[in-house]
Motif scaffolding. Structure first.
Motif, short mmCIF file in Angstrom:
data_model
loop_
_atom_site.label_atom_id
_atom_site.label_comp_id
_atom_site.label_asym_id
_atom_site.label_seq_id
_atom_site.Cartn_x
_atom_site.Cartn_y
_atom_site.Cartn_z
N HIS A 105 4.14 -0.05 10.90
CA HIS A 105 4.16 0.14 12.59
C HIS A 105 4.05 -0.27 13.79
O HIS A 105 3.86 -1.39 14.55
CB HIS A 105 4.54 1.23 12.51
N LEU A 106 2.41 -0.12 13.01
CA LEU A 106 1.21 -1.11 14.24
C LEU A 106 1.80 -2.23 14.56
O LEU A 106 1.17 -2.94 15.14
CB LEU A 106 -0.05 0.03 13.69
N ILE A 107 1.85 -3.24 12.40
CA ILE A 107 1.33 -4.36 12.01
C ILE A 107 2.27 -5.13 13.17
O ILE A 107 2.17 -5.75 13.54
CB ILE A 107 1.42 -4.65 11.23
N ARG A 108 3.63 -4.07 12.69
CA ARG A 108 5.04 -5.18 13.23
C ARG A 108 4.92 -4.89 14.69
O ARG A 108 5.72 -6.01 15.45
CB ARG A 108 6.35 -4.06 12.64
N THR A 124 0.60 -1.59 -0.16
CA THR A 124 -0.26 -0.12 0.16
C THR A 124 0.85 1.23 0.05
O THR A 124 0.71 1.62 -0.76
CB THR A 124 -1.07 -0.08 1.19
N ILE A 125 2.01 1.40 1.29
CA ILE A 125 2.85 2.43 0.70
C ILE A 125 2.83 2.84 -0.72
O ILE A 125 3.17 3.32 -0.76
CB ILE A 125 3.53 2.37 1.76
N SER A 163 -0.02 7.76 6.39
CA SER A 163 -1.08 7.03 6.88
C SER A 163 -0.41 5.12 7.27
O SER A 163 -0.65 5.13 8.09
CB SER A 163 -1.86 6.92 6.62
N GLY A 164 -0.18 5.21 5.92
CA GLY A 164 -0.03 4.06 6.15
C GLY A 164 1.78 3.74 7.07
O GLY A 164 1.46 2.52 7.20
N SER A 176 -2.40 10.39 -2.09
CA SER A 176 -1.43 9.57 -1.96
C SER A 176 -0.93 10.29 -1.30
O SER A 176 -0.32 8.77 -0.68
CB SER A 176 -1.56 9.01 -3.73
N PHE A 177 0.11 11.01 -1.51
CA PHE A 177 1.66 10.85 -0.24
C PHE A 177 1.57 11.46 0.63
O PHE A 177 1.60 10.72 1.30
CB PHE A 177 2.03 12.03 -1.27
N VAL A 178 -0.28 12.23 1.02
CA VAL A 178 -0.34 11.78 2.60
C VAL A 178 -0.65 10.72 2.73
O VAL A 178 -0.51 10.26 4.14
CB VAL A 178 -1.83 13.09 3.32
#
Length: 213
Positions: free
Chosen positions: A61-64, A19-20, A55-56, A49-51
């Motif tokens: 980071h949250l998933i890790r 996604t990133i 968020s991505g 998309s850049f913004v």
């Protein structure tokens, strides 16, 4: 045999990285083509998309962190990413509103919006696939955070539909206001995204119902 939790987290991690990467490519292409063809809706879609990249990164980071430590409450890195995302979306909203107003006042017409149609169709197809994949993983892991991320991808699909409608509308009618109206709608979605990002940064629960390219 159902996949192990470790395998599911690896899949979630790959989906976040994809996604990133996709948002970076989509942003570069959309901003460049939007500027070249003077297409405000495509340009705004690209900035959005850049913004979304910021968020991505927070989601990745949250998933890790969840995989390593468990628990879905946000840490300071994620809250900071959400605050930056929210502020950037608000700036985008103001920029698009002013630019769309000037475009309407000056009766501006894009050179072409064909590329807006192409970009939106590609985005619609990929977002549909991402929604299905993220939802399956989120349900399997019973993770509200991952399901919320899938909802954000669904909102990105809606944004792509707005770009498609604005771009196709101009190509079919030649009315420059179609492009400006599309930019205003993208700005509205950006405002909602910004508001929700700031609410999440404060620890408030909200559904991600409006997301960028």
């Amino acid at each position: 045999m159902p996949p192990s939790r470790d395998r599911l987290y690896r899949t979630a991690n790959l989906l976040a990285l994809f996604t990133i990467g996709y948002n970076i490519i989509e942003g570069v292409v959309s901003v460049w083509l939007g500027a070249s063809d003077e297409t405000l809706s495509l340009f705004g879609f690209g900035v959005d998309s850049f913004v979304e990249v910021i968020s991505g990164i927070g989601i990745w980071h949250l998933i890790r962190r969840i995989r390593a430590n468990g628990g879905e409450s946000r840490d300071e890195f994620e809250r900071r990413a959400l605050r930056i995302t929210g502020g950037a979306f608000y700036l985008l909203t103001v920029g698009l509103a002013v630019s769309a107003g000037l475009s309407l006042f000056q009766h501006h017409r894009p050179t072409t919006t064909i590329w807006g149609i192409v970009v939106s169709l590609v985005s619609i197809a990929l977002m549909w696939l991402l929604i299905r994949a993220k939802t399956r993983v989120g349900i399997a892991l019973e993770s509200p955070a991952l399901l919320a991320d899938a909802a954000c991808s669904r909102a990105c699909l809606y944004l792509s539909l707005v770009l498609l409608a604005a771009s196709a509308g101009y190509e079919l009618t030649g009315i420059g206001g179609c492009d400006a109206l599309g930019a205003l709608l993208i700005g509205y979605f950006a405002y909602r995204e910004g508001r929700e990002a700031l609410q999440k940064a404060k620890g408030l629960t909200c559904s991600c119902c409006s997301c960028g390219g």
